[in-house]
Design a protein around this motif. Structure first.
Motif, PDB file in Angstrom:
ATOM      1  N   PRO A 189       0.803  -1.225   0.000  1.00 23.95           N
ATOM      2  CA  PRO A 189       0.000   0.000   0.000  1.00 23.95           C
ATOM      3  C   PRO A 189       0.838   1.279   0.000  1.00 23.95           C
ATOM      4  O   PRO A 189       0.437   2.283  -0.590  1.00 23.95           O
ATOM      5  N   LEU A 190       1.998   1.239   0.632  1.00 27.33           N
ATOM      6  CA  LEU A 190       2.852   2.427   0.655  1.00 27.33           C
ATOM      7  C   LEU A 190       3.350   2.777  -0.741  1.00 27.33           C
ATOM      8  O   LEU A 190       3.510   3.950  -1.085  1.00 27.33           O
ATOM      9  N   ILE A 191       3.592   1.760  -1.571  1.00 30.15           N
ATOM     10  CA  ILE A 191       4.092   1.989  -2.934  1.00 30.15           C
ATOM     11  C   ILE A 191       2.973   2.436  -3.869  1.00 30.15           C
ATOM     12  O   ILE A 191       3.148   3.375  -4.656  1.00 30.15           O
ATOM     13  N   TYR A 192       1.797   1.801  -3.777  1.00 34.97           N
ATOM     14  CA  TYR A 192       0.771   1.989  -4.795  1.00 34.97           C
ATOM     15  C   TYR A 192      -0.356   2.937  -4.386  1.00 34.97           C
ATOM     16  O   TYR A 192      -1.032   3.483  -5.259  1.00 34.97           O
ATOM     17  N   ILE A 193      -0.595   3.113  -3.095  1.00 37.17           N
ATOM     18  CA  ILE A 193      -1.748   3.901  -2.646  1.00 37.17           C
ATOM     19  C   ILE A 193      -1.301   5.284  -2.197  1.00 37.17           C
ATOM     20  O   ILE A 193      -0.363   5.419  -1.398  1.00 37.17           O
ATOM     21  N   THR A 194      -1.976   6.310  -2.708  1.00 35.67           N
ATOM     22  CA  THR A 194      -1.672   7.697  -2.320  1.00 35.67           C
ATOM     23  C   THR A 194      -2.860   8.401  -1.677  1.00 35.67           C
ATOM     24  O   THR A 194      -2.677   9.398  -0.985  1.00 35.67           O
ATOM     25  N   THR A 195      -4.071   7.904  -1.907  1.00 34.38           N
ATOM     26  CA  THR A 195      -5.266   8.514  -1.316  1.00 34.38           C
ATOM     27  C   THR A 195      -5.434   8.036   0.124  1.00 34.38           C
ATOM     28  O   THR A 195      -5.444   6.827   0.383  1.00 34.38           O
ATOM     29  N   LYS A 196      -5.584   8.963   1.030  1.00 33.39           N
ATOM     30  CA  LYS A 196      -5.635   8.630   2.457  1.00 33.39           C
ATOM     31  C   LYS A 196      -6.793   7.701   2.790  1.00 33.39           C
ATOM     32  O   LYS A 196      -6.667   6.810   3.641  1.00 33.39           O
ATOM     33  N   SER A 197      -7.935   7.880   2.132  1.00 33.17           N
ATOM     34  CA  SER A 197      -9.112   7.059   2.443  1.00 33.17           C
ATOM     35  C   SER A 197      -8.950   5.603   2.004  1.00 33.17           C
ATOM     36  O   SER A 197      -9.767   4.764   2.363  1.00 33.17           O
ATOM     37  N   LYS A 198      -7.885   5.293   1.251  1.00 30.53           N
ATOM     38  CA  LYS A 198      -7.633   3.924   0.796  1.00 30.53           C
ATOM     39  C   LYS A 198      -6.540   3.237   1.600  1.00 30.53           C
ATOM     40  O   LYS A 198      -6.183   2.099   1.292  1.00 30.53           O
ATOM     41  N   TYR A 199      -6.008   3.923   2.618  1.00 36.64           N
ATOM     42  CA  TYR A 199      -4.952   3.319   3.433  1.00 36.64           C
ATOM     43  C   TYR A 199      -5.475   2.073   4.144  1.00 36.64           C
ATOM     44  O   TYR A 199      -6.657   1.976   4.486  1.00 36.64           O
ATOM     45  N   ASN A 200      -4.575   1.134   4.387  1.00 39.29           N
ATOM     46  CA  ASN A 200      -4.896   0.029   5.291  1.00 39.29           C
ATOM     47  C   ASN A 200      -4.399   0.363   6.692  1.00 39.29           C
ATOM     48  O   ASN A 200      -3.877   1.453   6.938  1.00 39.29           O
ATOM     49  N   LEU A 201      -4.548  -0.575   7.632  1.00 34.17           N
ATOM     50  CA  LEU A 201      -4.198  -0.282   9.022  1.00 34.17           C
ATOM     51  C   LEU A 201      -2.706  -0.003   9.206  1.00 34.17           C
ATOM     52  O   LEU A 201      -2.327   0.862  10.005  1.00 34.17           O
ATOM     53  N   ALA A 202      -1.864  -0.741   8.499  1.00 37.04           N
ATOM     54  CA  ALA A 202      -0.422  -0.551   8.657  1.00 37.04           C
ATOM     55  C   ALA A 202      -0.010   0.863   8.256  1.00 37.04           C
ATOM     56  O   ALA A 202       0.758   1.526   8.973  1.00 37.04           O
ATOM     57  N   ILE A 203      -0.523   1.346   7.122  1.00 42.31           N
ATOM     58  CA  ILE A 203      -0.208   2.706   6.690  1.00 42.31           C
ATOM     59  C   ILE A 203      -0.881   3.718   7.607  1.00 42.31           C
ATOM     60  O   ILE A 203      -0.313   4.772   7.915  1.00 42.31           O
ATOM     61  N   GLY A 204      -2.105   3.392   8.051  1.00 39.84           N
ATOM     62  CA  GLY A 204      -2.784   4.297   8.984  1.00 39.84           C
ATOM     63  C   GLY A 204      -2.017   4.455  10.283  1.00 39.84           C
ATOM     64  O   GLY A 204      -1.928   5.560  10.837  1.00 39.84           O
ATOM     65  N   LEU A 205      -1.443   3.363  10.780  1.00 42.48           N
ATOM     66  CA  LEU A 205      -0.650   3.440  12.005  1.00 42.48           C
ATOM     67  C   LEU A 205       0.617   4.250  11.777  1.00 42.48           C
ATOM     68  O   LEU A 205       1.042   5.015  12.659  1.00 42.48           O
ATOM     69  N   LEU A 206       1.229   4.094  10.622  1.00 46.47           N
ATOM     70  CA  LEU A 206       2.410   4.891  10.289  1.00 46.47           C
ATOM     71  C   LEU A 206       2.056   6.372  10.213  1.00 46.47           C
ATOM     72  O   LEU A 206       2.809   7.227  10.708  1.00 46.47           O
ATOM     73  N   TYR A 207       0.915   6.682   9.612  1.00 47.03           N
ATOM     74  CA  TYR A 207       0.447   8.063   9.535  1.00 47.03           C
ATOM     75  C   TYR A 207       0.157   8.615  10.931  1.00 47.03           C
ATOM     76  O   TYR A 207       0.486   9.764  11.244  1.00 47.03           O
ATOM     77  N   ALA A 208      -0.465   7.780  11.774  1.00 47.73           N
ATOM     78  CA  ALA A 208      -0.774   8.223  13.141  1.00 47.73           C
ATOM     79  C   ALA A 208       0.494   8.499  13.934  1.00 47.73           C
ATOM     80  O   ALA A 208       0.568   9.466  14.706  1.00 47.73           O
ATOM     81  N   LYS A 209       1.500   7.661  13.757  1.00 43.59           N
ATOM     82  CA  LYS A 209       2.760   7.859  14.470  1.00 43.59           C
ATOM     83  C   LYS A 209       3.404   9.177  14.084  1.00 43.59           C
ATOM     84  O   LYS A 209       4.021   9.857  14.911  1.00 43.59           O
ATOM     85  N   ALA A 210       3.274   9.560  12.818  1.00 48.05           N
ATOM     86  CA  ALA A 210       3.886  10.797  12.348  1.00 48.05           C
ATOM     87  C   ALA A 210       3.129  12.033  12.828  1.00 48.05           C
ATOM     88  O   ALA A 210       3.733  13.102  13.016  1.00 48.05           O
ATOM     89  N   ASN A 211       1.822  11.906  13.046  1.00 52.81           N
ATOM     90  CA  ASN A 211       1.002  13.077  13.367  1.00 52.81           C
ATOM     91  C   ASN A 211       0.502  13.105  14.807  1.00 52.81           C
ATOM     92  O   ASN A 211       0.024  14.154  15.259  1.00 52.81           O
ATOM     93  N   TYR A 212       0.572  11.968  15.518  1.00 48.64           N
ATOM     94  CA  TYR A 212       0.086  11.911  16.899  1.00 48.64           C
ATOM     95  C   TYR A 212       1.174  11.393  17.834  1.00 48.64           C
ATOM     96  O   TYR A 212       0.884  10.696  18.798  1.00 48.64           O
ATOM     97  N   GLU A 213       2.408  11.755  17.555  1.00 45.74           N
ATOM     98  CA  GLU A 213       3.506  11.250  18.375  1.00 45.74           C
ATOM     99  C   GLU A 213       3.392  11.713  19.820  1.00 45.74           C
ATOM    100  O   GLU A 213       3.857  11.034  20.739  1.00 45.74           O
ATOM    101  N   TYR A 214       2.751  12.860  20.037  1.00 47.59           N
ATOM    102  CA  TYR A 214       2.593  13.380  21.389  1.00 47.59           C
ATOM    103  C   TYR A 214       1.467  12.689  22.144  1.00 47.59           C
ATOM    104  O   TYR A 214       1.294  12.922  23.344  1.00 47.59           O
ATOM    105  N   ARG A 215       0.684  11.853  21.494  1.00 53.22           N
ATOM    106  CA  ARG A 215      -0.412  11.119  22.135  1.00 53.22           C
ATOM    107  C   ARG A 215      -0.072   9.629  22.114  1.00 53.22           C
ATOM    108  O   ARG A 215      -0.628   8.849  21.359  1.00 53.22           O
ATOM    109  N   GLN A 216       0.871   9.230  22.968  1.00 50.29           N
ATOM    110  CA  GLN A 216       1.318   7.840  22.987  1.00 50.29           C
ATOM    111  C   GLN A 216       0.192   6.878  23.349  1.00 50.29           C
ATOM    112  O   GLN A 216       0.145   5.751  22.848  1.00 50.29           O
TER     113      GLN A 216
END
Length: 282
Positions: free
Chosen positions: A219-246
């Motif tokens: 999904p990281l290679i082929y998917i660019t639309t946020k609404s099409k992310y799977n959980l693994a990419i969603g967790l990576l996105y959350a880590k980048a944007n919610y690092e202060y909310r462990q």
């Protein structure tokens, strides 16, 4: 004290030591999971306290609501179940169909193809990522699930080999008797060989689920639309944007772990049986 009593005591001591070692190993393996659950239920900033505290109230179940709502994890869960569900059906069936042909037919071409399958096992997947990406880009399928789903319908070399070994262990009389009764090869495959290989297929389903549920690279290679992310990419996105909310990140991690634990608990009785039957030729 006679020799028999000494042997009984010796066996009891050995079993006790073995049980204690296994219990200690289980506790060590469970600690990270328990800590993740505990940290997902604390208030803001409390997950970083030292020394770590396990299951100290009050419990903030709202962290899971934040993960599902603000982090859009409900959509990511749906996408992951779609991708993983299709993979768990298509890949075992396609691999089993290919394995059936390699197991039941014996000629020069089949032996040649079997050799190619064995050779492909040692080729790393990373070596084909660039040409595969270029192919799907030229076909216009980027930012769709097609590049991720299409390979599921052609099996994987390891699963083909694993199921082939199981089919090879079955007596050839099954196939010959069915042919004499007028059955065609597809019917024999679906009604005789698949049911007899259910333990090995359970192993394949479990491995496919574990791989695809945690897949981030595809999904990281082929998917660019946020609404099409799977959980693994969603967790990576959350880590980048919610690092202060462990605590929210821990809730997200627990959400991602639960389905893997459930499916393993359902299929674990077939796991060892399937691995053993796949590697024994009768």
């Amino acid at each position: 004290m006679n020799r028999r009593t000494k042997n009984i005591i010796k066996d009891i001591v050995k079993k006790t030591i073995a049980i204690l070692l296994l219990a200690a190993g289980c506790i060590l393996m469970l600690l990270p999971f328990l800590w993740a659950i505990s940290s997902s239920l604390v208030g803001r900033g409390q997950s970083l306290t030292y020394p770590p505290q396990f299951f100290v109230g009050p419990y903030y179940w709202s962290n899971y609501a934040v993960a599902l709502d603000e982090l859009n994890f409900a959509v990511y869960i749906k996408n992951s179940f779609i991708l993983t569900g299709i993979a768990c059906v298509a890949e075992p069936l396609s691999s089993a169909f290919a394995a059936f042909g390699l197991a039941r037919y014996d000629n020069k071409m089949v032996r040649f193809v079997t050799g190619i399958v064995l050779a492909l096992i040692v080729i790393p997947v990373a070596g084909s990522r660039v040409p595969t990406y270029v192919m799907w880009r030229n076909l216009g399928f980027l930012d769709t699930y097609v590049p991720i789903l299409a390979p599921y319908f052609f099996g994987t070399v390891f699963n083909v080999y694993l199921i082939r070994q199981n089919f090879k262990s079955l007596p050839g009389d099954f196939y010959e008797a069915a042919l004499i009764d007028g059955c065609n090869p597809v019917y024999i495959f679906l009604r005789i060989y698949l049911p007899l290989a259910k333990a090995t297929l359970a192993v394949v389903v479990l491995s496919v689920f574990s791989r695809e549920w945690n897949d981030m690279m595809g999904p990281l290679i082929y998917i660019t639309t946020k609404s099409k992310y799977n959980l693994a990419i969603g967790l990576l996105y959350a880590k980048a944007n919610y690092e202060y909310r462990q605590e929210v990140l821990m809730a997200s991690s627990v959400i991602m772990m639960v389905p893997s634990i459930v499916i393993y608990a359902v299929l674990q009785k077939y796991f060892v049986q399937g691995l053993a039957s796949a590697g024994v030729k009768g």
